[in-house]
Design an enzyme around this catalytic site. Structure first.
Site, PDB file in Angstrom:
ATOM      1  N   GLU A  96       0.912  -1.257  -0.187  1.00 31.98           N
ATOM      2  CA  GLU A  96      -0.271   0.093   0.064  1.00 31.98           C
ATOM      3  C   GLU A  96       0.940   1.268  -0.068  1.00 31.98           C
ATOM      4  O   GLU A  96       0.096   2.404  -0.090  1.00 31.98           O
ATOM      5  CB  GLU A  96      -0.919  -0.026   1.154  1.00 31.98           C
ATOM      6  CG  GLU A  96      -2.004  -1.024   1.102  1.00 31.98           C
ATOM      7  CD  GLU A  96      -2.804  -1.324   2.495  1.00 31.98           C
ATOM      8  OE1 GLU A  96      -2.713  -0.757   3.403  1.00 31.98           O
ATOM      9  OE2 GLU A  96      -4.084  -1.768   2.276  1.00 31.98           O
ATOM     10  N   GLU A 127       7.452 -21.507   7.902  1.00 28.14           N
ATOM     11  CA  GLU A 127       7.709 -20.644   8.970  1.00 28.14           C
ATOM     12  C   GLU A 127       9.024 -21.269   9.887  1.00 28.14           C
ATOM     13  O   GLU A 127       9.216 -20.670  10.804  1.00 28.14           O
ATOM     14  CB  GLU A 127       6.532 -20.389   9.766  1.00 28.14           C
ATOM     15  CG  GLU A 127       5.882 -21.623  10.507  1.00 28.14           C
ATOM     16  CD  GLU A 127       4.694 -21.061  11.578  1.00 28.14           C
ATOM     17  OE1 GLU A 127       5.054 -21.336  12.690  1.00 28.14           O
ATOM     18  OE2 GLU A 127       3.860 -20.542  10.910  1.00 28.14           O
TER      19      GLU A 127
END
Length: 321
Positions: A96, A127
């Protein structure tokens, strides 16, 4: 990557049992028997506690922001690294920045364990690998001016810790954002930010309060860093990139709010400034042409207030945004 065995499974289970974010709440054990409205009220009440938890860490957040802005002013990048929800939030915040602050896509980056496909599909085991984090960062060619933010609700995710450890060893600034106290992630980072939101409504579902807390902190980190870098004028997004009709209309409104100029003057300035809002505002307020405005902005490193002061210290104040 270490294979799961009964022994290390038991060890992991014991670790999770010590985490606030994984705690079981007996008082909510029959939440599924409540009405939908009662569940919604309970959840809303839980969410209302998150800003307070963030507020308790504002000094640490502010220090991390100042350090980040200092590095980025020297040409460094802001890089988020996390797995699962935490990784997705980092990618979201990074994605963004270009339309909001006209940053280059390479300036703010989001790394998620398992790569882009992990944004929508879980990548098993990703992960758990510090090595994978190191490899992902090495591909970016880290420098001492970069900032790496490891994000993990538990504060124990190997990918996030590995990213911070490798970045710190490379001389980059490191921030560890977690939602548990005394986390390994915060300990590994130069700036540890631990927003302790408490046990979740659904046991261990850290996309809830923990995810909300992380989103709030990432909003602060990117937004205030960009304010420090001169990407705004007051509370106006003067570096907005007008990539669609809505943003084109917003660009014109921003120039109007900053200058109180006529529509004709705004259109003329934006056309001469090739659509650059900050340039158009400076042209109008300082009464200079586009080339001069761009030179002034270059000299002020993009800070509009400084460029206005350089153009004419005696220039009357504009409508303050």
């Amino acid at each position: 990557m270490t294979a799961t065995t009964p022994d290390n499974y038991g060890e992991l289970r014991a670790q999770l049992a010590t985490l606030t974010t994984e705690a079981f709440r007996p008082e909510l054990a029959e939440i599924d028997r409540l009405s939908t409205l009662e569940i919604a009220r309970t959840m809303n009440g839980e969410d209302a506690s998150v800003p307070t938890a963030v507020a308790e860490r504002l000094p640490q957040i502010a220090a991390a922001i100042d350090a980040t802005a200092e590095r980025m002013a020297r040409g460094g990048r802001l890089i988020y690294a996390g797995a699962g929800t935490a990784g997705r939030l980092g990618v979201l915040d990074a994605s963004e920045c270009p339309p909001t602050f006209n940053t280059d896509p390479s300036e703010v980056l989001g790394l998620i364990a398992g790569g882009p496909s992990a944004m929508v599909t879980a990548v098993e085991g990703a992960e758990d690998s510090k090595e994978l984090a190191r490899e992902d960062l090495e591909k970016l060619g880290l420098t001492a001016d970069d900032t790496v933010v490891g994000i993990s609700a538990s504060g124990r995710t190997p990918y996030a810790i590995g990213a911070v450890e490798h970045a710190r060893a490379s001389g980059a600034l490191t921030i560890g954002l977690s939602c548990n106290a005394e986390s390994a992630l915060a300990a590994a980072a130069e700036h540890g930010v631990e927003v302790v939101v408490g046990p979740e409504l659904l046991t261990g579902s850290t996309r809830l309060k923990a995810g909300t807390a992380q989103k709030l902190v990432l909003n602060m980190l990117s937004t205030i860093t960009m304010i420090r870098l001169g990407k705004t004028y007051g509370n106006l997004m003067v570096d907005v990139r007008a990539s669609n009709e809505k943003l084109q209309a917003r660009s014109r409104r921003i120039v109007a709010l900053a200058t109180d100029a006529s529509d004709a003057a705004i259109e003329s300035a934006l056309a001469a400034a090739d659509g650059e809002v900050k340039t158009a505002i400076l042209m109008i307020l300082a009464d200079v042409d586009a080339a001069t405005a761009n030179d002034l902005l270059t000299g002020s490193k993009g800070h509009l207030r400084a460029a206005l002061a350089a153009a004419s210290p005696a220039t009357p104040s504009s409508p303050t945004p």
